[in-house]
Enzyme design. Structure first.
Site, PDB file in Angstrom:
ATOM      1  N   THR A 202       1.475  -6.540 -10.758  1.00  0.00           N
ATOM      2  CA  THR A 202       0.970  -7.362 -11.854  1.00  0.00           C
ATOM      3  C   THR A 202       2.137  -8.103 -12.483  1.00  0.00           C
ATOM      4  O   THR A 202       3.197  -8.234 -11.860  1.00  0.00           O
ATOM      5  CB  THR A 202       0.168  -6.513 -12.864  1.00  0.00           C
ATOM      6  OG1 THR A 202      -0.441  -7.390 -13.813  1.00  0.00           O
ATOM      7  CG2 THR A 202       1.007  -5.470 -13.579  1.00  0.00           C
ATOM      8  N   ASN A 203       1.973  -8.635 -13.674  1.00  0.00           N
ATOM      9  CA  ASN A 203       3.054  -9.372 -14.331  1.00  0.00           C
ATOM     10  C   ASN A 203       2.877  -9.228 -15.841  1.00  0.00           C
ATOM     11  O   ASN A 203       1.842  -8.744 -16.297  1.00  0.00           O
ATOM     12  CB  ASN A 203       3.038 -10.843 -13.875  1.00  0.00           C
ATOM     13  CG  ASN A 203       1.748 -11.531 -14.262  1.00  0.00           C
ATOM     14  OD1 ASN A 203       1.471 -11.723 -15.439  1.00  0.00           O
ATOM     15  ND2 ASN A 203       0.918 -11.859 -13.270  1.00  0.00           N
ATOM     16  N   PRO A 204       3.878  -9.622 -16.629  1.00  0.00           N
ATOM     17  CA  PRO A 204       3.807  -9.307 -18.076  1.00  0.00           C
ATOM     18  C   PRO A 204       2.920 -10.218 -18.922  1.00  0.00           C
ATOM     19  O   PRO A 204       2.956 -10.111 -20.148  1.00  0.00           O
ATOM     20  CB  PRO A 204       5.266  -9.415 -18.538  1.00  0.00           C
ATOM     21  CG  PRO A 204       6.046  -9.944 -17.415  1.00  0.00           C
ATOM     22  CD  PRO A 204       5.162 -10.250 -16.269  1.00  0.00           C
ATOM     23  N   SER A 205       2.126 -11.094 -18.330  1.00  0.00           N
ATOM     24  CA  SER A 205       1.243 -11.941 -19.156  1.00  0.00           C
ATOM     25  C   SER A 205       0.300 -11.063 -19.983  1.00  0.00           C
ATOM     26  O   SER A 205      -0.343 -10.166 -19.452  1.00  0.00           O
ATOM     27  CB  SER A 205       0.427 -12.860 -18.246  1.00  0.00           C
ATOM     28  OG  SER A 205      -0.650 -13.399 -18.974  1.00  0.00           O
ATOM     29  N   ALA A 272      -2.539 -15.599 -15.258  1.00  0.00           N
ATOM     30  CA  ALA A 272      -1.338 -15.385 -14.449  1.00  0.00           C
ATOM     31  C   ALA A 272      -1.789 -14.548 -13.247  1.00  0.00           C
ATOM     32  O   ALA A 272      -1.793 -13.316 -13.290  1.00  0.00           O
ATOM     33  CB  ALA A 272      -0.285 -14.663 -15.267  1.00  0.00           C
TER      34      ALA A 272
END
Ligand code: CTP
Length: 399
Positions: A202-205, A272
């Site tokens: 995943t990503n920090p959005s 994102a």
């Protein structure tokens, strides 16, 4: 803006102090009118200190000058009642001006916001609903109540809408509903591509930008479908015109988007989306020694690019591009490659973007325009981005 905030006598009266404080911080002039009942829940002094103005309470003892109900009716741009009890709603609906607030309501012509808060049974009572319908017929905007815990300990529809949401509703009251009748689809938040039930790419959005874009479109009168990754809607009261569809992975987002896209006129892709997903995710938690066997990934579909193929030029398509370098050039090439009408380019660095409150954006459009929106809260950025998008949207007829 010049705002009258009427406070009536319910437990939620203390929350109107938060609304007033926030309105003043945002540069508005606020005049408070309290019912006698409200003064038993919270002191007028609190509001005097917050608003910097004398508070009006009694009809017979109106402080001279600025608080005359007739003058006030002419002075205000918006009249809001926070919280609105069953009693004040009845007096406003039936035109029984027995207190300074309802007297002022009758001397005033302009946008009205009413934020009810009461026991769920009282809210659902047919008399209350009749009064709500009357007020709505007079074009008052009824904001809330929302579902949740109420003072008696019960749960139900009766809680005051979040102060932050009320501030926004009040600020929007005099703004024209530029997206009325339009269905807007917004994607937001990070997708999660699971290796197993407890591990994912995943990503920090945080999803905040998509959430604010969805909320803002709703405040502009649109019907909004907001498709978002986990926790992408956990930012307070959701506007009733927003339908939230939570998903987890990019594939789920893609399916949800294609179910809705045909009926939307505007698509804003603020999600994102993870570029890759594991090829063979495990249903059970993997042991460390087993993980590398599930390590292989494959590219996810580019949801916005697919929409661009199908709908480019027919629907108004907006992308977001978080970039660390060559911000404008990269965004421009995505605008062209995905057949978009506009792209919002965000520089992402140590202190900007993902998870950070400050936000800077450039709205680059297919007509060659480039509008910069300087560091603001994401809420204000979303409002300014929409101002620009609305202007672009109405340049050409879309489905
Ligand atoms: N997007 C999408 N589906 C994807 C990837 C991106 O719908 N699988 C959308 C995003 O929501 C955003 C836009 O495309 O509106 C740009 O996303 P970004 O990740 O910056 O673009 P990419 O095309 O993936 O380019 P990059 O190589 O820079 O990651």
């Amino acid at each position: 803006m010049r705002i009258i905030v009427g406070v009536s006598g319910g437990i939620a009266a203390y929350k109107s102090a938060i609304v007033v404080s926030s309105m003043v911080q945002r540069g508005h002039q606020v005049q408070i009118l309290m019912t006698e009942g409200a003064t038993r829940f919270i002191q007028p002094l609190t509001f005097e200190a917050l608003s910097g103005r004398p508070v009006g309470v009694s009809v017979t003892d109106q402080p001279a000058g600025p608080i005359s109900h007739v003058k006030l009716g002419k002075w205000a741009d918006v009249l809001a009642v926070v919280p609105a009890t069953v009693g004040i709603m009845s007096r406003l609906a039936l035109g029984e001006p027995t207190d300074l607030l309802s007297l002022t309501y009758m001397s005033y012509r302009g946008p009205v916001v009413i934020a009810p808060a009461m026991e769920p049974k009282m809210w659902l009572h047919p008399r209350t609903q009749e009064h709500v319908a009357k007020l709505a017929a007079d074009e008052a905007q009824i904001v809330g109540p929302v579902e949740g815990h109420v003072a008696s300990g019960d749960e139900g529809m009766g809680r005051l809408a979040d102060p932050e949401f009320l501030v926004r509703a009040i600020e929007h009251a005099p703004i024209p509903k530029a997206l009325s009748g339009i269905h807007v689809l917004v994607t937001g938040g990070a997708t999660w591509e699971h290796f197993d039930p407890v591990r994912a790419i995943t990503n920090p959005s945080t999803g905040r930008m998509g959430f604010e874009m969805a909320q803002e479109a709703a405040f502009l009168g649109a019907r909004v479908t907001y498709i978002h990754g986990p926790r992408g809607a956990d930012f307070g009261t959701l506007h009733p015109s927003v339908t939230s569809i939570p998903i987890v992975s990019a594939k789920e987002m893609r399916d949800a988007v294609w179910n809705i896209a045909e009926s939307a006129s505007i698509v804003v892709a603020a999600a994102a989306v993870s570029d890759f997903r594991p090829i063979s995710p495990a249903k059970q938690k993997l042991h460390k020694s087993e993980i590398t066997a599930h390590w292989d990934v494959t590219a996810n579909p580019d949801i916005l690019a697919e929409l661009g193929q199908e709908y480019g030029g027919r629907k108004f398509l907006v992308g977001f591009a978080a970039e660390t370098d060559n911000v404008v050039a990269s965004a421009q090439s995505k605008l062209a490659a995905k057949h978009l009408d506009a792209i919002v380019a965000n520089p992402v660095g140590a202190n900007l973007g993902f998870g950070h409150w400050e936000h800077r954006a450039q709205v680059i459009d297919r007509f060659g325009g480039n509008a910069t929106i300087n560091e603001e809260s994401k809420e204000i950025s979303a409002r300014k981005i929409w101002e620009r998008l609305v202007d672009l949207f109405y340049r050409e007829p879309y489905v």
